[in-house]
Scaffold this motif. Sequence first.
Motif, PDB file in Angstrom:
ATOM      1  N   ALA A  39       4.215   9.275  13.153  1.00  0.00           N
ATOM      2  CA  ALA A  39       2.946   9.476  12.582  1.00  0.00           C
ATOM      3  C   ALA A  39       2.368   8.260  11.985  1.00  0.00           C
ATOM      4  N   VAL A  40       2.467   7.040  12.396  1.00  0.00           N
ATOM      5  CA  VAL A  40       2.034   5.899  11.993  1.00  0.00           C
ATOM      6  C   VAL A  40       0.634   5.410  12.913  1.00  0.00           C
ATOM      7  N   CYS A  41       0.738   5.319  13.909  1.00  0.00           N
ATOM      8  CA  CYS A  41      -0.518   4.860  14.779  1.00  0.00           C
ATOM      9  C   CYS A  41      -1.452   6.193  15.173  1.00  0.00           C
ATOM     10  N   ASN A  42      -2.094   6.671  14.214  1.00  0.00           N
ATOM     11  CA  ASN A  42      -2.863   7.766  14.230  1.00  0.00           C
ATOM     12  C   ASN A  42      -4.036   7.609  15.056  1.00  0.00           C
ATOM     13  N   THR A  43      -4.437   6.393  15.131  1.00  0.00           N
ATOM     14  CA  THR A  43      -5.859   5.988  16.203  1.00  0.00           C
ATOM     15  C   THR A  43      -5.134   5.570  17.619  1.00  0.00           C
ATOM     16  N   GLY A  44      -3.703   5.861  17.798  1.00  0.00           N
ATOM     17  CA  GLY A  44      -3.218   5.418  19.034  1.00  0.00           C
ATOM     18  C   GLY A  44      -2.945   3.995  18.984  1.00  0.00           C
ATOM     19  N   HIS A  45      -2.354   3.309  19.989  1.00  0.00           N
ATOM     20  CA  HIS A  45      -1.814   1.919  20.019  1.00  0.00           C
ATOM     21  C   HIS A  45      -2.856   0.946  20.353  1.00  0.00           C
ATOM     22  N   ARG A  46      -3.303  -0.055  19.452  1.00  0.00           N
ATOM     23  CA  ARG A  46      -4.373  -1.021  19.598  1.00  0.00           C
ATOM     24  C   ARG A  46      -5.723  -0.557  19.822  1.00  0.00           C
ATOM     25  N   SER A  87      -9.686   9.963  -7.868  1.00  0.00           N
ATOM     26  CA  SER A  87     -10.599   8.926  -8.296  1.00  0.00           C
ATOM     27  C   SER A  87     -10.053   7.318  -8.206  1.00  0.00           C
ATOM     28  N   HIS A  88      -8.878   7.231  -8.391  1.00  0.00           N
ATOM     29  CA  HIS A  88      -8.406   6.077  -8.697  1.00  0.00           C
ATOM     30  C   HIS A  88      -7.084   5.744  -7.652  1.00  0.00           C
ATOM     31  N   VAL A  89      -6.809   4.649  -7.058  1.00  0.00           N
ATOM     32  CA  VAL A  89      -6.072   4.309  -6.085  1.00  0.00           C
ATOM     33  C   VAL A  89      -5.126   2.766  -6.340  1.00  0.00           C
ATOM     34  N   PHE A  90      -3.957   3.132  -6.239  1.00  0.00           N
ATOM     35  CA  PHE A  90      -3.131   1.722  -6.275  1.00  0.00           C
ATOM     36  C   PHE A  90      -2.381   1.428  -4.844  1.00  0.00           C
ATOM     37  N   PHE A  91      -2.405   0.312  -4.481  1.00  0.00           N
ATOM     38  CA  PHE A  91      -2.195  -0.083  -3.047  1.00  0.00           C
ATOM     39  C   PHE A  91      -0.734  -0.770  -3.151  1.00  0.00           C
ATOM     40  N   CYS A  92       0.205  -0.327  -2.072  1.00  0.00           N
ATOM     41  CA  CYS A  92       1.631  -1.115  -1.892  1.00  0.00           C
ATOM     42  C   CYS A  92       1.675  -1.065  -0.293  1.00  0.00           C
ATOM     43  N   ASN A  93       2.905  -1.272  -0.204  1.00  0.00           N
ATOM     44  CA  ASN A  93       3.270  -1.440   1.326  1.00  0.00           C
ATOM     45  C   ASN A  93       3.861  -0.334   2.113  1.00  0.00           C
ATOM     46  N   SER A  94       4.392   0.984   1.549  1.00  0.00           N
ATOM     47  CA  SER A  94       4.908   1.679   2.478  1.00  0.00           C
ATOM     48  C   SER A  94       4.895   3.062   1.725  1.00  0.00           C
ATOM     49  N   GLY A  95       5.422   4.291   2.221  1.00  0.00           N
ATOM     50  CA  GLY A  95       5.490   5.602   1.635  1.00  0.00           C
ATOM     51  C   GLY A  95       6.450   5.683   0.319  1.00  0.00           C
ATOM     52  N   ALA A  96       7.723   4.935   0.735  1.00  0.00           N
ATOM     53  CA  ALA A  96       8.685   5.057  -0.050  1.00  0.00           C
ATOM     54  C   ALA A  96       8.124   4.150  -1.384  1.00  0.00           C
ATOM     55  N   ILE A 230      -1.536  13.696  -8.409  1.00  0.00           N
ATOM     56  CA  ILE A 230      -1.154  12.627  -7.617  1.00  0.00           C
ATOM     57  C   ILE A 230      -0.907  12.849  -6.134  1.00  0.00           C
ATOM     58  N   ILE A 231      -1.317  12.174  -5.201  1.00  0.00           N
ATOM     59  CA  ILE A 231      -0.962  12.116  -3.812  1.00  0.00           C
ATOM     60  C   ILE A 231      -0.557  10.778  -3.376  1.00  0.00           C
ATOM     61  N   THR A 232       0.604  10.757  -2.597  1.00  0.00           N
ATOM     62  CA  THR A 232       0.977   9.446  -1.961  1.00  0.00           C
ATOM     63  C   THR A 232       0.725   9.559  -0.477  1.00  0.00           C
ATOM     64  N   VAL A 233       0.281   8.303   0.200  1.00  0.00           N
ATOM     65  CA  VAL A 233      -0.124   8.254   1.519  1.00  0.00           C
ATOM     66  C   VAL A 233       0.449   6.823   2.010  1.00  0.00           C
ATOM     67  N   ALA A 234       0.793   6.785   3.161  1.00  0.00           N
ATOM     68  CA  ALA A 234       1.316   5.365   3.906  1.00  0.00           C
ATOM     69  C   ALA A 234       0.837   5.696   5.364  1.00  0.00           C
ATOM     70  N   LYS A 235       2.096   6.058   6.190  1.00  0.00           N
ATOM     71  CA  LYS A 235       2.154   6.057   7.634  1.00  0.00           C
ATOM     72  C   LYS A 235       0.944   5.538   8.226  1.00  0.00           C
ATOM     73  N   PRO A 242       1.719  -2.652   7.620  1.00  0.00           N
ATOM     74  CA  PRO A 242       2.221  -1.726   6.509  1.00  0.00           C
ATOM     75  C   PRO A 242       1.235  -1.668   5.178  1.00  0.00           C
ATOM     76  N   VAL A 243       1.178  -0.527   4.606  1.00  0.00           N
ATOM     77  CA  VAL A 243       0.563  -0.098   3.768  1.00  0.00           C
ATOM     78  C   VAL A 243       0.762   1.250   3.036  1.00  0.00           C
ATOM     79  N   GLY A 244       0.745   1.538   1.895  1.00  0.00           N
ATOM     80  CA  GLY A 244       0.886   2.628   1.087  1.00  0.00           C
ATOM     81  C   GLY A 244       0.038   2.753   0.099  1.00  0.00           C
ATOM     82  N   ALA A 245      -0.126   3.864  -0.643  1.00  0.00           N
ATOM     83  CA  ALA A 245      -1.102   3.953  -1.655  1.00  0.00           C
ATOM     84  C   ALA A 245      -0.617   5.298  -2.499  1.00  0.00           C
ATOM     85  N   ILE A 246      -0.945   5.185  -3.706  1.00  0.00           N
ATOM     86  CA  ILE A 246      -0.998   6.002  -4.868  1.00  0.00           C
ATOM     87  C   ILE A 246      -2.356   6.696  -4.955  1.00  0.00           C
ATOM     88  N   ILE A 247      -2.802   7.914  -5.022  1.00  0.00           N
ATOM     89  CA  ILE A 247      -4.123   8.273  -5.232  1.00  0.00           C
ATOM     90  C   ILE A 247      -4.053   9.332  -6.300  1.00  0.00           C
TER      91      ILE A 247
END
Length: 380
Positions: A39-46, A87-96, A230-235, A242-247
């Motif tokens: 469930a990472v490459c939601n837009t397909g490969h490349r 309304s607010h986001v913190f960016f990190c590198n993964s879902g964990a 709070i929701i958390t997203v990544a994949k 690699p990116v994750g976020a707290i929203i």
Amino acid sequence: MSALLPTYQRHDIELVEGTGSFVTDTKGQRYLDFMMGIAVCNTGHRHPYVQHAVEEQLQKLWHTSNLFISSKQERVAELLTKGSHLSHVFFCNSGAEANEGAFKLIRKWTQKTEILTFSQSFHGRTFAMMAATGQDKIKAGFGEMVPDFKHLMFNDFKSLERITEQTAAVWLEVIQGEGGVILADNDWLQALMAQAKKYDVKIVIDEVQTGIGRTGSRYAFEQTPLQPDIITVAKGLASGFPVGAIITTPVAATVFTPGTHGSTFGGNPLAMTAAEATLELLLPDEQMQQVQQKGMYLMEQLSELKGTMIREVRGRGLMVGIECRQAVAPLIQALQQIGLLVVSAGPNVLRLLPSLFVTESELDLAIEKIKSVCQQEVMM
């Protein structure tokens, strides 16, 4: 002998090239990819749009400290929160990492420690998130867990009585991915929301797998009665980067203040470029409608196979689980041999996570391959 720690049970396949819904291995075999990096490459490969944006950014700047302003982070945060109560986001590198950050935020925000999660949930493999996860198998051998995580039964109304004034947060997946593609019942979610409001308990939704259009809306909770704190997203957020976020909500901005949390690589220019391009592709209403329509088509076609090895087909959008009458490991191997990549969700569920731009002909090809394997198994 490999120099890698053996933490993965790997298939004997090395993928070296991918375009759209297809990947190719070192032997030249081509596969229809219905895993998409889980469930990472939601837009397909490349996807060309994402690739072009990243190539442009590669010529400019790869990394800068979060001690400086980032207009790219601001733009992605706007796309993630636009039109919602968040309304607010913190960016990190993964879902964990996103879940760990959410754990810290909840503790500081509520000044309470009890967090309720659910059986068969999955929230990551960091130490606190092992404790949050409602599956004993991932905790084996690690000793005493982080305390104060309590696990309730999913979709069980009686369990909701466990939410009290002592509870800091209820933490859940709207669809349990690793737990078997189990959908939360909307009436149960309505009752959960009411009980949480009664005691001013925060709601945290792990959208790491379900978010960024996978279920036919920006986030899966948008199709439910829930209004999370709070929701958390990544994949699926950056098409493989690699990116994750707290929203979260405005109040959280008074809790997570300078010095309370950080991430060296979180929200770096390459990840934000990929995320912005990904969101621009996936979030338009017409694209979300297509995901819903394709998901319904896929589940309807697969449901016709019930009575073979298939017991039930369930899911939402293009997150589909096929519950089988046997262990699915041999079925996954058989599907690989005829050019289809899928992943399990527990011992007896096949999980399908295709590109959100998958075509109807690609869906038909996958259905044909699944049908052939299921019929072979019946004949055996």
